[in-house]
Design an enzyme around this catalytic site. Structure first.
Site, PDB file in Angstrom:
ATOM      1  N   ASN A 133      25.713  14.018   1.406  1.00 44.19           N
ATOM      2  CA  ASN A 133      24.512  13.621   2.150  1.00 44.19           C
ATOM      3  C   ASN A 133      24.348  12.105   2.255  1.00 44.19           C
ATOM      4  O   ASN A 133      23.371  11.625   2.822  1.00 44.19           O
ATOM      5  CB  ASN A 133      23.250  14.239   1.531  1.00 44.19           C
ATOM      6  CG  ASN A 133      22.868  13.597   0.207  1.00 44.19           C
ATOM      7  OD1 ASN A 133      23.683  12.917  -0.426  1.00 44.19           O
ATOM      8  ND2 ASN A 133      21.644  13.820  -0.229  1.00 44.19           N
ATOM      9  N   GLN A 188      30.630  18.743  -7.226  1.00 42.42           N
ATOM     10  CA  GLN A 188      30.471  17.401  -7.792  1.00 42.42           C
ATOM     11  C   GLN A 188      29.153  16.749  -7.386  1.00 42.42           C
ATOM     12  O   GLN A 188      28.771  15.724  -7.951  1.00 42.42           O
ATOM     13  CB  GLN A 188      31.620  16.501  -7.325  1.00 42.42           C
ATOM     14  CG  GLN A 188      33.005  17.086  -7.523  1.00 42.42           C
ATOM     15  CD  GLN A 188      33.374  17.294  -8.967  1.00 42.42           C
ATOM     16  OE1 GLN A 188      33.364  16.362  -9.759  1.00 42.42           O
ATOM     17  NE2 GLN A 188      33.692  18.535  -9.330  1.00 42.42           N
ATOM     18  N   TYR A 194      18.277  13.023 -15.982  1.00 45.13           N
ATOM     19  CA  TYR A 194      19.620  13.332 -15.489  1.00 45.13           C
ATOM     20  C   TYR A 194      20.340  14.276 -16.447  1.00 45.13           C
ATOM     21  O   TYR A 194      20.884  15.306 -16.041  1.00 45.13           O
ATOM     22  CB  TYR A 194      20.423  12.040 -15.317  1.00 45.13           C
ATOM     23  CG  TYR A 194      21.883  12.274 -15.033  1.00 45.13           C
ATOM     24  CD1 TYR A 194      22.317  12.699 -13.788  1.00 45.13           C
ATOM     25  CD2 TYR A 194      22.849  12.067 -16.026  1.00 45.13           C
ATOM     26  CE1 TYR A 194      23.655  12.927 -13.533  1.00 45.13           C
ATOM     27  CE2 TYR A 194      24.194  12.277 -15.778  1.00 45.13           C
ATOM     28  CZ  TYR A 194      24.594  12.709 -14.524  1.00 45.13           C
ATOM     29  OH  TYR A 194      25.928  12.944 -14.279  1.00 45.13           O
TER      30      TYR A 194
END
Length: 326
Positions: A32, A86, A153
């Site tokens: 993206n 990924q 994260y």
């Protein structure tokens, strides 16, 4: 073989897509182009993938789309034999809403897993992270170490790998999660320690260390990451397994800065600034499980890898350096 690489224009995903195309596979790279870092580096990854396909029997297609779009993901997975997932919102230190990490890293992974379940892929490989471990209770980390991430994260990567394992066990998806340890190499994301140290030293600026520099890291050269992922095309030994993928050693950040400085600008002093609470004090991977299951043996020590990166940096300085230093 048809391979979908999500995040396929990113650092690791770009190298995977390039390697698979060079090996003669038909590759689709989904990305993206999130503005977390400069799009131009991703465009070089795309060029590398296209170049690899042009010089092999493989093919390369870029699809600009988002893993949060379940329909896009489903359409692409339907044509894939292997999915290398990924795509992720990166950044342990970044000031990003935890909800974005959840949307991209967790919901995006669920979209890919749902599509893999629907279409029966041969293997689903998830990129996880050493950030899932959090503060070390002991070193090296083995896969039985407690997982207590200290950043959004890390929490999102832990959730995504647990979902991958649940889908593997419950829905018979051949899923594997690879916990990467600080990957570096050509076309690496800018403003990471190694790229920063090299850039500053080449330009006569002192390397800047966050904290006292006694933190240690297990840096993994990207070629070793590629080797582990390539192996998963030819073995089912690791189905429903989580594995560390690290290097042969670790190094103190201060020592790393000194070694880079000594190669490039030995007269420079080191500079120090305030550290980050979300940074682990130490990371070091036990790779016994990956060695046993897939024969993983890293081939680059940190010193060898850094020397290779410096050589690459010099050869590509004209386009790469401005993006690192902006």
């Amino acid at each position: 073989m048809n391979i979908l690489v999500t995040g396929g224009a990113g650092f690791i995903g770009g190298h995977l897509a390039e390697a698979f195309a060079r090996d003669g596979h038909d590759v689709v790279a989904l990305d993206n182009f999130d503005p977390y870092y400069d799009r131009r580096i991703k465009e070089h990854n795309v060029e590398a993938g296209r170049g690899a396909a042009a010089n092999s029997d493989g093919s390369y297609e870029l699809v600009e789309g988002d893993v949060r779009d379940a329909d896009v993901v489903d359409d692409l997975v339907a044509d894939a034999d292997y999915v290398y997932h990924q795509a992720a919102q990166a950044g342990v230190r970044a000031d990003i809403s935890p909800r974005k990490y959840d949307e991209v890293n967790v919901d995006g992974t669920l979209n890919a897993l749902d599509a893999a379940r629907e279409h029966g892929v041969e293997r689903f490989v998830l990129a996880s992270s050493s950030s899932v471990y959090g503060k070390p209770r002991y070193l090296p980390y083995d896969e039985d170490h407690l997982t207590t991430p200290v950043s959004p994260y890390g929490a999102s990567k832990l959730a995504s790998e647990r979902y991958a394992m649940v889908y593997g066990e419950r829905y018979d998806i051949p899923a594997v999660a690879l916990r990467y340890f600080t990957v570096y190499g050509p076309r690496m994301r800018p403003n990471m320690a190694i790229s920063n140290f090299v850039s500053r030293c080449i330009n006569g600026d002192p390397p800047v260390i966050y904290g006292d520099g006694q933190q240690t890291r297990d840096f993994t050269y990207v070629e070793d990451i590629l080797a582990a992922n390539r192996t998963l095309l030819s073995t089912d030994a690791a189905d429903c397994e989580v594995m560390n993928v690290g290097s042969t050693d670790n190094i103190a950040i201060e020592t790393l800065a000194e070694e880079i400085r000594d190669q490039l600008a030995p007269d420079l002093d080191l500079e120090y600034t305030e550290g980050y609470d979300v940074d682990a004090d130490h990371t070091h991977a036990s790779i016994e499980k990956a060695n046993e299951l897939i024969g993983y043996e890293p081939t680059h020590t940190i010193r060898e890898g850094v020397s290779a990166f410096i050589d690459w940096y010099r050869d590509n300085r004209e386009w790469y350096e401005p993006l690192v230093r902006e």
